[in-house]
Write an enzyme that holds these catalytic residues in place. Structure first.
Site: not given
Length: 189
Positions: A61, A71, A131, A169
């Site tokens: 992603h 991130k 994250y 996904d």
């Protein structure tokens, strides 16, 4: 903290300084002052957490410009294989990826700058994954690449028949079929 360079400039592994004794352990998981000095000046604005079972693959992603995200990821419980794919048009490492095994034992963190697709596979029975992001989530800006893109040939370290994916996904395009939303000639910060 110890900063370890990967095969892609800007993507780094961070090993915190761990203090252990008979009571347990302590470590500083994030300090803006230290991170800005040792890795990159950044302003994280959102923290996220997910819990997944063995075999789950999440990704690959990204968020499109102008809502691209950096991130800083880590595992609280369990183990994951974390992957960052360079999707910056004009980058000398375009289409290459860096990986890091993150576990509750090694306490490593993985920094993925803007311009990368990100994903992970769960290697333990269960994993709790955290994250930090430097941009808020914008669903209209979502993008993704197929986890099993044959040109990337990522070894997720899970037998294919045991991989668990979301419906979303399962249907992402290959890297060669997308127009890169990032250009190395335009600042992403």
């Amino acid at each position: 903290m110890n900063v370890i360079e990967t095969n892609i400039k800007g993507v780094v592994i961070i090993e915190p300084k761990l203090f252990k004794d008979d009571r347990g352990y302590f470590f500083e998981s994030y300090s803006k002052k230290v991170f800005d000095r040792e890795v990159q000046v950044i302003n994280f604005v959102q923290d996220n957490e997910s819990k997944s079972q063995y075999g789950v693959v999440r990704g690959l992603h990204y968020q499109k410009f102008p809502f691209a995200q950096s991130k800083l990821v880590r595992v609280i419980k369990g183990a994951v294989l974390d992957v960052a794919v360079d999707i910056r048009k004009g980058s000398p490492t375009y289409g290459q990826y860096a990986v890091c095994e993150l576990t509750e034992e090694n306490k490593r963190m993985f920094f993925i700058p803007r311009g990368f697709a990100h994903g992970f596979s769960v290697l333990s029975d269960e994993a709790v994954f955290q994250y930090k992001c430097d941009e808020f989530y914008h669903p209209e800006s979502e993008g993704a690449i197929a986890w099993d893109d044959p040109d990337l040939n990522i070894d997720w370290r899970i037998p294919k028949e045991k991989i668990i994916l979301s419906e979303k996904d399962k249907a992402h395009p290959r890297l060669c079929d997308i127009e890169s939303p990032f250009d190395m000639n335009i600042s992403l910060y």
